[in-house]
Scaffold this motif. Sequence first.
Motif, PDB file in Angstrom:
ATOM      1  N   HIS A   1       0.779  -1.264   0.025  1.00 40.37           N
ATOM      2  CA  HIS A   1      -0.089  -0.122  -0.044  1.00 40.37           C
ATOM      3  C   HIS A   1       0.549   1.195  -0.002  1.00 40.37           C
ATOM      4  CE1 HIS A   1      -3.383  -2.625   0.776  1.00 40.37           C
ATOM      5  NE2 HIS A   1      -2.631  -3.235   1.813  1.00 40.37           N
ATOM      6  N   LYS A   2       2.192   1.200   0.010  1.00 45.10           N
ATOM      7  CA  LYS A   2       3.026   2.119  -0.090  1.00 45.10           C
ATOM      8  C   LYS A   2       2.654   3.533  -1.002  1.00 45.10           C
ATOM      9  CE  LYS A   2       7.603   3.397   0.925  1.00 45.10           C
ATOM     10  NZ  LYS A   2       8.716   3.278   1.716  1.00 45.10           N
ATOM     11  N   GLU A   3       2.271   3.033  -2.265  1.00 46.40           N
ATOM     12  CA  GLU A   3       1.943   4.118  -3.274  1.00 46.40           C
ATOM     13  C   GLU A   3       1.009   5.025  -2.690  1.00 46.40           C
ATOM     14  OE1 GLU A   3       0.096   4.015  -7.792  1.00 46.40           O
ATOM     15  OE2 GLU A   3       1.661   2.679  -7.126  1.00 46.40           O
ATOM     16  N   HIS A   4      -0.114   4.449  -1.902  1.00 47.29           N
ATOM     17  CA  HIS A   4      -1.374   5.077  -1.376  1.00 47.29           C
ATOM     18  C   HIS A   4      -0.779   6.139  -0.377  1.00 47.29           C
ATOM     19  CE1 HIS A   4      -4.740   3.395  -3.649  1.00 47.29           C
ATOM     20  NE2 HIS A   4      -4.329   2.066  -3.377  1.00 47.29           N
ATOM     21  N   TYR A   5      -0.054   5.405   0.521  1.00 44.06           N
ATOM     22  CA  TYR A   5       0.534   6.139   1.721  1.00 44.06           C
ATOM     23  C   TYR A   5       1.403   7.415   1.014  1.00 44.06           C
ATOM     24  CZ  TYR A   5      -0.995   2.039   4.185  1.00 44.06           C
ATOM     25  OH  TYR A   5      -1.598   1.009   4.658  1.00 44.06           O
ATOM     26  N   VAL A   6       2.159   7.383  -0.078  1.00 41.15           N
ATOM     27  CA  VAL A   6       2.956   8.645  -0.358  1.00 41.15           C
ATOM     28  C   VAL A   6       2.047   9.370  -1.007  1.00 41.15           C
ATOM     29  CG1 VAL A   6       4.676   9.185  -2.327  1.00 41.15           C
ATOM     30  CG2 VAL A   6       4.875   6.988  -0.988  1.00 41.15           C
ATOM     31  N   ARG A   7       0.901   8.980  -1.709  1.00 41.30           N
ATOM     32  CA  ARG A   7       0.072  10.103  -2.144  1.00 41.30           C
ATOM     33  C   ARG A   7      -0.546  10.806  -1.209  1.00 41.30           C
ATOM     34  NH1 ARG A   7      -5.411   9.221  -5.311  1.00 41.30           N
ATOM     35  NH2 ARG A   7      -5.586  11.359  -6.208  1.00 41.30           N
ATOM     36  N   ILE A   8      -1.064   9.940   0.010  1.00 37.88           N
ATOM     37  CA  ILE A   8      -1.622  10.612   1.222  1.00 37.88           C
ATOM     38  C   ILE A   8      -0.808  11.645   1.628  1.00 37.88           C
ATOM     39  CG2 ILE A   8      -2.511  10.269   3.333  1.00 37.88           C
ATOM     40  CD1 ILE A   8      -3.540   7.428   2.395  1.00 37.88           C
ATOM     41  N   THR A   9       0.382  11.396   1.882  1.00 32.71           N
ATOM     42  CA  THR A   9       1.481  12.115   2.411  1.00 32.71           C
ATOM     43  C   THR A   9       1.482  13.582   1.728  1.00 32.71           C
ATOM     44  OG1 THR A   9       2.553  10.338   3.450  1.00 32.71           O
ATOM     45  CG2 THR A   9       3.738  12.236   3.089  1.00 32.71           C
ATOM     46  N   GLN A  10       1.684  13.418   0.327  1.00 37.28           N
ATOM     47  CA  GLN A  10       1.637  14.527  -0.432  1.00 37.28           C
ATOM     48  C   GLN A  10       0.659  15.652  -0.513  1.00 37.28           C
ATOM     49  OE1 GLN A  10       2.305  12.490  -4.095  1.00 37.28           O
ATOM     50  NE2 GLN A  10       4.574  12.291  -3.955  1.00 37.28           N
ATOM     51  N   ILE A  11      -0.617  14.593  -0.383  1.00 37.30           N
ATOM     52  CA  ILE A  11      -1.774  15.497  -0.217  1.00 37.30           C
ATOM     53  C   ILE A  11      -1.921  16.234   1.099  1.00 37.30           C
ATOM     54  CG2 ILE A  11      -4.395  15.379  -0.131  1.00 37.30           C
ATOM     55  CD1 ILE A  11      -4.091  13.077  -2.133  1.00 37.30           C
ATOM     56  N   LEU A  12      -1.705  15.567   2.187  1.00 36.33           N
ATOM     57  CA  LEU A  12      -1.918  16.190   3.350  1.00 36.33           C
ATOM     58  C   LEU A  12      -0.932  17.464   3.582  1.00 36.33           C
ATOM     59  CD1 LEU A  12      -1.731  13.170   5.655  1.00 36.33           C
ATOM     60  CD2 LEU A  12      -3.704  14.592   5.084  1.00 36.33           C
ATOM     61  N   GLU A  13       0.538  17.409   3.153  1.00 33.72           N
ATOM     62  CA  GLU A  13       1.387  18.477   3.028  1.00 33.72           C
ATOM     63  C   GLU A  13       0.909  19.604   2.311  1.00 33.72           C
ATOM     64  OE1 GLU A  13       4.282  18.333   5.095  1.00 33.72           O
ATOM     65  OE2 GLU A  13       4.023  16.125   5.707  1.00 33.72           O
ATOM     66  N   ARG A  14       0.431  19.182   0.978  1.00 29.34           N
ATOM     67  CA  ARG A  14      -0.251  20.276   0.428  1.00 29.34           C
ATOM     68  C   ARG A  14      -1.340  21.264   0.900  1.00 29.34           C
ATOM     69  NH1 ARG A  14      -0.662  18.059  -4.242  1.00 29.34           N
ATOM     70  NH2 ARG A  14      -2.577  17.066  -3.945  1.00 29.34           N
ATOM     71  N   GLN A  15      -2.219  20.225   1.502  1.00 39.21           N
ATOM     72  CA  GLN A  15      -3.427  20.848   2.260  1.00 39.21           C
ATOM     73  C   GLN A  15      -2.969  21.706   3.365  1.00 39.21           C
ATOM     74  OE1 GLN A  15      -6.152  20.322   0.772  1.00 39.21           O
ATOM     75  NE2 GLN A  15      -7.660  21.435   2.161  1.00 39.21           N
ATOM     76  N   ARG A  16      -2.056  21.090   4.526  1.00 41.46           N
ATOM     77  CA  ARG A  16      -1.578  21.749   5.401  1.00 41.46           C
ATOM     78  C   ARG A  16      -0.924  23.181   4.901  1.00 41.46           C
ATOM     79  NH1 ARG A  16      -1.291  22.487  11.097  1.00 41.46           N
ATOM     80  NH2 ARG A  16       0.456  23.325  11.622  1.00 41.46           N
ATOM     81  N   GLY A  17      -0.295  23.216   3.695  1.00 36.46           N
ATOM     82  CA  GLY A  17       0.310  24.538   3.469  1.00 36.46           C
ATOM     83  C   GLY A  17      -1.116  25.677   2.947  1.00 36.46           C
ATOM     84  N   GLU A  18      -2.012  25.059   2.227  1.00 32.03           N
ATOM     85  CA  GLU A  18      -3.184  25.762   2.151  1.00 32.03           C
ATOM     86  C   GLU A  18      -3.919  26.358   3.248  1.00 32.03           C
ATOM     87  OE1 GLU A  18      -5.625  23.736  -0.805  1.00 32.03           O
ATOM     88  OE2 GLU A  18      -3.812  23.431  -2.082  1.00 32.03           O
ATOM     89  N   LEU A  19      -4.142  25.332   4.458  1.00 32.17           N
ATOM     90  CA  LEU A  19      -5.011  25.730   5.404  1.00 32.17           C
ATOM     91  C   LEU A  19      -4.165  26.566   6.219  1.00 32.17           C
ATOM     92  CD1 LEU A  19      -6.686  22.537   6.309  1.00 32.17           C
ATOM     93  CD2 LEU A  19      -7.622  24.682   5.448  1.00 32.17           C
ATOM     94  N   CYS A  20      -2.813  26.387   6.393  1.00 30.79           N
ATOM     95  CA  CYS A  20      -2.063  27.091   7.796  1.00 30.79           C
ATOM     96  C   CYS A  20      -0.748  27.792   7.057  1.00 30.79           C
ATOM     97  CB  CYS A  20      -1.617  26.067   8.820  1.00 30.79           C
ATOM     98  SG  CYS A  20      -3.032  25.203   9.290  1.00 30.79           S
ATOM     99  N   PRO A  21      -0.830  28.696   6.328  1.00 29.60           N
ATOM    100  CA  PRO A  21       0.420  29.073   5.365  1.00 29.60           C
ATOM    101  C   PRO A  21       1.391  29.705   6.340  1.00 29.60           C
ATOM    102  CG  PRO A  21      -1.623  30.521   4.831  1.00 29.60           C
ATOM    103  CD  PRO A  21      -2.086  29.279   5.710  1.00 29.60           C
ATOM    104  N   SER A  22       0.865  30.163   7.681  1.00 37.04           N
ATOM    105  CA  SER A  22       2.028  30.759   8.355  1.00 37.04           C
ATOM    106  C   SER A  22       2.890  29.797   9.406  1.00 37.04           C
ATOM    107  CB  SER A  22       1.148  31.582   9.386  1.00 37.04           C
ATOM    108  OG  SER A  22       0.344  30.742  10.386  1.00 37.04           O
ATOM    109  N   PHE A  23       2.390  28.388   9.328  1.00 39.66           N
ATOM    110  CA  PHE A  23       3.159  27.315   9.642  1.00 39.66           C
ATOM    111  C   PHE A  23       4.278  27.024   9.026  1.00 39.66           C
ATOM    112  CE2 PHE A  23      -0.874  27.284  12.264  1.00 39.66           C
ATOM    113  CZ  PHE A  23      -0.342  27.476  13.717  1.00 39.66           C
TER     114      PHE A  23
END
Length: 113
Positions: free
Chosen positions: A91-113
């Motif tokens: 399932h690693k491919e799914h987990y890599v994709r999830i990580t990428q999405i989470l990191e991008r989403q974090r940047g959009e939601l919390c640009p100051s962090f």
Amino acid sequence: MAQEFTGITQACEAFIRSIQEGRYYDAHEDLEYIWYVRRFEDNDEVRLWKGFINAAVSFELMKRGRPKPSETAWKTYLKYSPFLETLVTPHKEHYVRITQILERQRGELCPSF
């Protein structure tokens, strides 16, 4: 709306959809269904799921205007995310994709962090 899943792939795909649609509570539930029954296992894949769940919690808290608790949940995600590097799983491919999405989403939601 979060659903019950039997397979890891199905749960991961639902989690991704929920995150992308801004349904963070549902994303949490999508993975918690598979994590909960295995939560006491000494298993890095299960720990990684816990991290993903906490990332979704972090986003939901930010959405609700609670930045400090959001940061605490995000730190839990960061604690478990390194398990991805050494994890051997089909399932690693799914987990890599999830990580990428989470990191991008974090940047959009919390640009100051």
